[in-house]
Design an enzyme around this catalytic site. Structure first.
Site, PDB file in Angstrom:
ATOM      1  N   LYS A 243       0.837  -1.199   0.000  1.00 59.09           N
ATOM      2  CA  LYS A 243       0.000   0.000   0.000  1.00 59.09           C
ATOM      3  C   LYS A 243       0.872   1.250   0.000  1.00 59.09           C
ATOM      4  O   LYS A 243       1.965   1.245   0.574  1.00 59.09           O
ATOM      5  CB  LYS A 243      -0.881   0.035   1.259  1.00 59.09           C
ATOM      6  CG  LYS A 243      -1.958  -1.014   1.363  1.00 59.09           C
ATOM      7  CD  LYS A 243      -2.702  -0.857   2.690  1.00 59.09           C
ATOM      8  CE  LYS A 243      -3.762  -1.937   2.883  1.00 59.09           C
ATOM      9  NZ  LYS A 243      -4.927  -1.702   2.009  1.00 59.09           N
ATOM     10  N   ASP A 313      -2.981  -7.555  -1.655  1.00 59.90           N
ATOM     11  CA  ASP A 313      -3.708  -6.627  -0.798  1.00 59.90           C
ATOM     12  C   ASP A 313      -5.181  -6.988  -0.674  1.00 59.90           C
ATOM     13  O   ASP A 313      -5.915  -6.355   0.062  1.00 59.90           O
ATOM     14  CB  ASP A 313      -3.554  -5.195  -1.321  1.00 59.90           C
ATOM     15  CG  ASP A 313      -3.934  -4.153  -0.281  1.00 59.90           C
ATOM     16  OD1 ASP A 313      -3.956  -4.494   0.920  1.00 59.90           O
ATOM     17  OD2 ASP A 313      -4.208  -2.999  -0.667  1.00 59.90           O
ATOM     18  N   GLU A 315      -6.297  -9.584   0.832  1.00 62.05           N
ATOM     19  CA  GLU A 315      -5.959 -10.715   1.714  1.00 62.05           C
ATOM     20  C   GLU A 315      -7.091 -11.106   2.647  1.00 62.05           C
ATOM     21  O   GLU A 315      -7.165 -12.262   3.083  1.00 62.05           O
ATOM     22  CB  GLU A 315      -4.706 -10.380   2.530  1.00 62.05           C
ATOM     23  CG  GLU A 315      -4.925  -9.587   3.804  1.00 62.05           C
ATOM     24  CD  GLU A 315      -5.507  -8.196   3.576  1.00 62.05           C
ATOM     25  OE1 GLU A 315      -6.233  -7.705   4.461  1.00 62.05           O
ATOM     26  OE2 GLU A 315      -5.250  -7.587   2.518  1.00 62.05           O
ATOM     27  N   ARG A 317     -10.277 -11.578   2.260  1.00 59.12           N
ATOM     28  CA  ARG A 317     -11.167 -12.627   1.751  1.00 59.12           C
ATOM     29  C   ARG A 317     -10.480 -13.993   1.751  1.00 59.12           C
ATOM     30  O   ARG A 317     -11.144 -15.021   1.870  1.00 59.12           O
ATOM     31  CB  ARG A 317     -11.658 -12.252   0.354  1.00 59.12           C
ATOM     32  CG  ARG A 317     -10.586 -12.165  -0.696  1.00 59.12           C
ATOM     33  CD  ARG A 317     -11.006 -11.391  -1.941  1.00 59.12           C
ATOM     34  NE  ARG A 317     -11.090  -9.958  -1.663  1.00 59.12           N
ATOM     35  CZ  ARG A 317     -11.447  -9.050  -2.572  1.00 59.12           C
ATOM     36  NH1 ARG A 317     -11.761  -9.438  -3.801  1.00 59.12           N
ATOM     37  NH2 ARG A 317     -11.495  -7.774  -2.260  1.00 59.12           N
TER      38      ARG A 317
END
Length: 464
Positions: A243, A313, A315, A317
């Protein structure tokens, strides 16, 4: 239980200042009932009974005569949210004879939420005013339980990851479960592979703190099973798809789903709902190191569905799918999951409305009705399964993300839907868990959203 510092016991009522709740329409009649000097004080102070405004009114000798609290309506759970930190320190009691009559439980909840200050790392800015409790403890016990759960959620989210990583989140879940006589077990580190939770392991393996699945069981096994699942990503760097700095700044809150799940579980246990509760939290850090999972890798899942990693990113789920599969194996009567899952939900609905996805029309209607009746709203978004095509993979059964930016919250929900049997009533709540700015009763930082709605739903389903 010991009283929070913002409340006073009933025997303090004799010396407490009367607190009158009033709205704009009722203000003229209230002023007419006051001594002329008090009415003039209100008028010269410019008090107009605007929501969340307060005024301390003196008597002829300059001592407190009464306090006024402007409110929007008696159903607003935050009607008194501004009062504890705006009124001078001291004791106040609800005046049931003048102004609007607030339900004691509603008043207690709003007062407690308004008095909240996160004080783990600094002293409180001031001592809140105290609300004197009524004599009828039974009418306030549920409000106390809701307040306790809501402040737990806030505290967990506000605590930075150094002090609220997977170890500490497990300790909280363990403390809450054991406090109410529950059973707690935890599958950690490489044991996740041995017990077939490979997706949770993959996301968390790069951290120096072991990934884990935390499970709390409580209640009579003969009662209907209720499974509550929470996303516990204690910090999210984005992984190798890192990020940017502004996107990473508040990622201590990426375990907000787990905080909601723990808070709701505590509420269920405290109020003794007749259910067999299963609380599941996948607790990980999405960190970066030599063994971080990579874009393009294909992951195994507990359900046997292979997942191509399109973006590290996405992650949450991946963590949730193993936990949802495990929960479904016990065939619960109801399955709920909570997650700070997508920025797309915030773009669609803003920070205050959790997004509700549901595979059962009756459950969805009950959930929305519970939110409306408890003044704790959610907004339903469609579980539009054709959008699963956005997650197509050339090498695996499914990708965790895709190239399109369209319908991001929905594609995340239909990804999770692949791991829940169609016949099992399930709701997924994509929740922001955060206040960006200060509002009465809602200080900046972690926030419990939809918690009262969820509990109202569970009471209607299981306690009738």
């Amino acid at each position: 239980m010991s009283l929070p510092t913002c409340f006073a016991p009933p025997d303090a009522a004799a010396h407490a200042t009367p607190l009158v709740a009033v709205d704009r329409e009722g203000l003229p009649a209230l002023l007419a009932s006051l001594p002329s000097s008090a009415a003039r004080w209100c008028q010269s102070s410019g008090f107009a009974a605007d929501p969340h405004s307060v005024l301390l009114v003196p008597d002829a000798d300059g001592r407190p005569l009464l306090a006024l609290a402007g409110i929007a309506g008696v159903r607003d759970p935050l009607a008194l949210g501004a009062a504890p930190l705006l009124l001078p320190a001291g004791d106040y009691r609800l005046d049931g004879e003048r102004g609007l009559r607030l339900d004691p439980g509603t008043a207690l909840l709003g007062w407690g939420l308004g008095a909240y200050q996160f004080t783990r790392y600094r002293q409180p800015t001031r001592t809140p005013a105290r609300l004197v409790l009524g004599e009828d403890a039974s009418s306030q016990s549920e409000a106390f339980a809701q307040l306790k759960a809501s402040t737990l959620v806030r505290d967990l989210i506000n605590t930075p990851t150094e002090d609220m990583g997977p170890d500490e989140l497990e300790a909280v879940a363990r403390r809450v479960g054991l406090a109410y006589g529950g059973e707690v077990r935890c599958v950690r580190g490489d044991q996740l592979l041995a017990e077939n939770f490979p997706a949770i392991h993959a996301v968390g393996r790069a951290s120096h703190r072991e990934p884990r699945l935390i499970e709390v069981l409580w209640g009579n096994p003969e009662h209907p099973r209720l499974s509550i699942v929470g996303k516990g990503v204690c910090f999210d760097t984005g992984g190798l798809d890192i990020k940017p700095a502004d996107g990473m700044r508040n990622m201590k809150k990426d375990m907000g789903g787990a905080a909601h799940a723990i808070g709701l579980a505590q509420l269920v246990m405290a109020r003794k709902l007749p259910v067999r509760l299963q609380l599941l939290v996948g607790a990980v850090e999405n960190a970066i190191s030599a063994n971080a999972y990579r874009p393009g890798e294909v992951l195994r899942t507990r359900a046997g569905i292979s997942i191509e990693v399109d973006n590290t990113d996405a992650e949450g789920r991946i963590v949730l799918c193993d936990a949802l599969t495990y929960a479904a194996e016990s065939k619960p009567a109801l399955l709920l999951d909570y997650a700070t899952l997508t920025g797309a939900a915030r773009i669609a609905l803003g920070p205050d409305l959790p997004a509700l996805f549901c595979n059962d029309e009756t459950l969805a209607a009950e959930y929305l009705r519970a939110g409306e009746e408890s003044a704790d709203p959610l907004w339903r978004l469609p579980l539009w399964r054709p959008y699963l095509s956005y997650l197509a993979s050339n090498v695996a059964d499914l990708a965790n993300s895709g190239g399109s930016r369209m319908a991001g919250a929905i594609t995340a929900a239909v990804y999770l839907d692949r791991f829940v049997p169609r016949e099992l009533p399930w709701a997924h709540i994509d929740v922001y868990s955060w206040n960006d700015s200060h509002r009465p009763g809602r200080p900046p930082g972690g926030e419990a959203q939809g918690l009262r709605a969820a509990f109202a739903l569970l009471k209607a389903r299981f306690a009738a």
